[in-house]
Motif scaffolding. Structure first.
Motif, PDB file in Angstrom:
ATOM      1  N   ASP A 154       0.827  -1.215   0.000  1.00 47.44           N
ATOM      2  CA  ASP A 154       0.000   0.000   0.000  1.00 47.44           C
ATOM      3  C   ASP A 154       0.858   1.261   0.000  1.00 47.44           C
ATOM      4  O   ASP A 154       0.447   2.299  -0.538  1.00 47.44           O
ATOM      5  N   ASP A 287       6.425  -6.381   5.014  1.00 48.90           N
ATOM      6  CA  ASP A 287       5.351  -7.358   5.173  1.00 48.90           C
ATOM      7  C   ASP A 287       5.319  -8.212   3.910  1.00 48.90           C
ATOM      8  O   ASP A 287       4.563  -7.952   2.978  1.00 48.90           O
ATOM      9  N   ARG A 288       6.175  -9.221   3.882  1.00 43.87           N
ATOM     10  CA  ARG A 288       6.315 -10.052   2.682  1.00 43.87           C
ATOM     11  C   ARG A 288       4.996 -10.722   2.296  1.00 43.87           C
ATOM     12  O   ARG A 288       4.649 -10.815   1.108  1.00 43.87           O
ATOM     13  N   ALA A 289       4.254 -11.183   3.269  1.00 44.97           N
ATOM     14  CA  ALA A 289       2.977 -11.852   2.992  1.00 44.97           C
ATOM     15  C   ALA A 289       2.012 -10.905   2.277  1.00 44.97           C
ATOM     16  O   ALA A 289       1.292 -11.313   1.352  1.00 44.97           O
ATOM     17  N   ALA A 290       2.004  -9.635   2.689  1.00 46.33           N
ATOM     18  CA  ALA A 290       1.123  -8.661   2.042  1.00 46.33           C
ATOM     19  C   ALA A 290       1.543  -8.425   0.596  1.00 46.33           C
ATOM     20  O   ALA A 290       0.694  -8.314  -0.299  1.00 46.33           O
ATOM     21  N   GLU A 292       3.068 -10.610  -1.304  1.00 42.72           N
ATOM     22  CA  GLU A 292       2.725 -11.819  -2.061  1.00 42.72           C
ATOM     23  C   GLU A 292       1.224 -11.868  -2.353  1.00 42.72           C
ATOM     24  O   GLU A 292       0.824 -12.312  -3.440  1.00 42.72           O
ATOM     25  N   ARG A 293       0.404 -11.401  -1.412  1.00 40.35           N
ATOM     26  CA  ARG A 293      -1.041 -11.354  -1.661  1.00 40.35           C
ATOM     27  C   ARG A 293      -1.362 -10.381  -2.801  1.00 40.35           C
ATOM     28  O   ARG A 293      -2.216 -10.657  -3.648  1.00 40.35           O
ATOM     29  N   SER A 294      -0.673  -9.258  -2.828  1.00 39.04           N
ATOM     30  CA  SER A 294      -0.905  -8.271  -3.885  1.00 39.04           C
ATOM     31  C   SER A 294      -0.522  -8.805  -5.259  1.00 39.04           C
ATOM     32  O   SER A 294      -1.013  -8.319  -6.281  1.00 39.04           O
ATOM     33  N   GLN A 296      -0.989 -11.967  -6.285  1.00 37.83           N
ATOM     34  CA  GLN A 296      -1.645 -13.248  -6.588  1.00 37.83           C
ATOM     35  C   GLN A 296      -2.093 -13.354  -8.040  1.00 37.83           C
ATOM     36  O   GLN A 296      -1.823 -14.355  -8.715  1.00 37.83           O
ATOM     37  N   ASN A 297      -2.784 -12.346  -8.546  1.00 32.34           N
ATOM     38  CA  ASN A 297      -3.260 -12.410  -9.927  1.00 32.34           C
ATOM     39  C   ASN A 297      -2.105 -12.415 -10.923  1.00 32.34           C
ATOM     40  O   ASN A 297      -2.106 -13.158 -11.907  1.00 32.34           O
ATOM     41  N   THR A 299       0.968 -13.381 -10.268  1.00 36.72           N
ATOM     42  CA  THR A 299       1.690 -14.648 -10.117  1.00 36.72           C
ATOM     43  C   THR A 299       1.016 -15.751 -10.919  1.00 36.72           C
ATOM     44  O   THR A 299       1.696 -16.612 -11.503  1.00 36.72           O
TER      45      THR A 299
END
Length: 318
Positions: A154, A287-290, A292-294, A296-297, A299
């Motif tokens: 963000d 925040d690596r997880a955040a 990676e979530r961003s 997703q599409n 990836t």
């Protein structure tokens, strides 16, 4: 500039032929590529008893990396130490390594490139008329900008950032909401200084050597992409080597590649403190997880493009 293999007669008692190879790279002599190139040149001279001399040309004086790759392909340049930046457009399969957050850290990347996957990809240069001798390192890439601290995706939204000429990296950063555009490295400092871009991303060794702290306020240790490098020789120069000489060049290249890794690693450990002392605000973790979530599409698109198998193979290497 035609800088092909040439022969010089050494002024010794018994005239001995000294063959000169010219090697180009993009960064300064005190960079990780510079250290690796110097070690390679030294080892070649030592291991060939002075039969070969490698002349090194830093700072992109023989062209940018895209140009050097083309000059190698045409046989106009003998050798180059080139980072990953231009190769995804030349050999599309290399784009897989540009997927953000694919590698856990540099140690993971080393295990991949030193193993079966890395050896397979080293051979892929041959399809473009190039001979890659060994892997080296540019380093883990980190984000800098002039606007605000970046801790998660963000925080990147709306920033304008220079990204290398890699479709995969451009897609990744655009997924974070960044106005990402490519630009050749030699023009980057001026573009940051003028405000053309808010930020950029590069390994610490590049950030320090290029003095980006003068035009960037915030550093985020994101480690989002591992930037490899390769010592590459033109096919015409390679064909002029005997089998024993080829073995010497490969061993010297491996030594040079290892030195580039050591210098890049030292910059990771020591360069951050230098940048902090120079006034940069450092965000030590993200925040690596955040992130990676961003992705997703995006990836999912990368998975279709490169194949889920190779991505999973890379991720599973220990």
């Amino acid at each position: 500039m035609a800088v092909g293999l040439c022969s010089l007669w050494a002024a010794t008692g018994a005239q001995a032929e000294e063959r000169v190879l010219r090697l180009g790279y993009l960064f300064s002599q005190n960079s990780q590529l510079g250290a690796g190139a110097e070690r390679f040149a030294s080892d070649v001279a030592k291991r060939t008893g002075g039969s070969y001399r490698v002349e090194v040309y830093p700072n992109g004086v023989v062209g940018g990396e895209v140009e050097m790759a083309e000059e190698l392909r045409l046989g106009h340049l003998d050798m180059a130490f080139i980072t990953s930046a231009p190769f995804a457009s030349l050999v599309p399969e290399f784009g897989v390594f540009d997927i953000p957050f694919l590698f856990r850290d540099a140690r993971h990347a080393h295990a991949v490139f030193d193993g079966a996957i890395g050896q397979e990809y080293l051979r892929k240069f041959q399809a473009k008329g190039l001979v890659a001798l060994a892997w080296g390192e540019n380093g883990m890439r980190h984000i800098t900008n002039s606007k605000r601290p970046v801790m998660g995706p963000d925080d990147l939204k709306g920033l304008s950032m220079r990204v290398p000429q890699s479709d995969v990296m451009l897609a990744g950063f655009r997924a974070f909401g960044v106005k990402a555009e490519p630009l050749g490295f030699p023009a980057l400092f001026g573009a940051l200084q003028s405000g053309q871009f808010d930020g950029q991303e590069n390994p610490i060794a590049v950030i320090t050597a290029s003095h980006f702290e003068k035009v960037q306020k915030h550093l985020t240790l994101s480690g989002h992409v591992y930037s490899w490098a390769a010592l590459i020789v033109s096919k015409s120069a390679w064909d002029g080597l005997s089998p024993s000489e080829r073995a010497v060049f490969v061993e010297a290249a491996r030594a040079g590649g290892q030195v580039s890794r050591e210098v890049a690693g030292r910059a990771e450990r020591e360069g951050v403190d230098e940048l902090r002392k120079a006034g940069m605000n450092v965000v030590a973790s993200v925040d690596r997880a955040a992130f990676e979530r961003s992705l997703q599409n995006t990836t999912a698109e990368f998975s279709k493009k490169f194949g889920p198998e190779i991505i999973q193979q890379i991720k599973s290497v220990q």
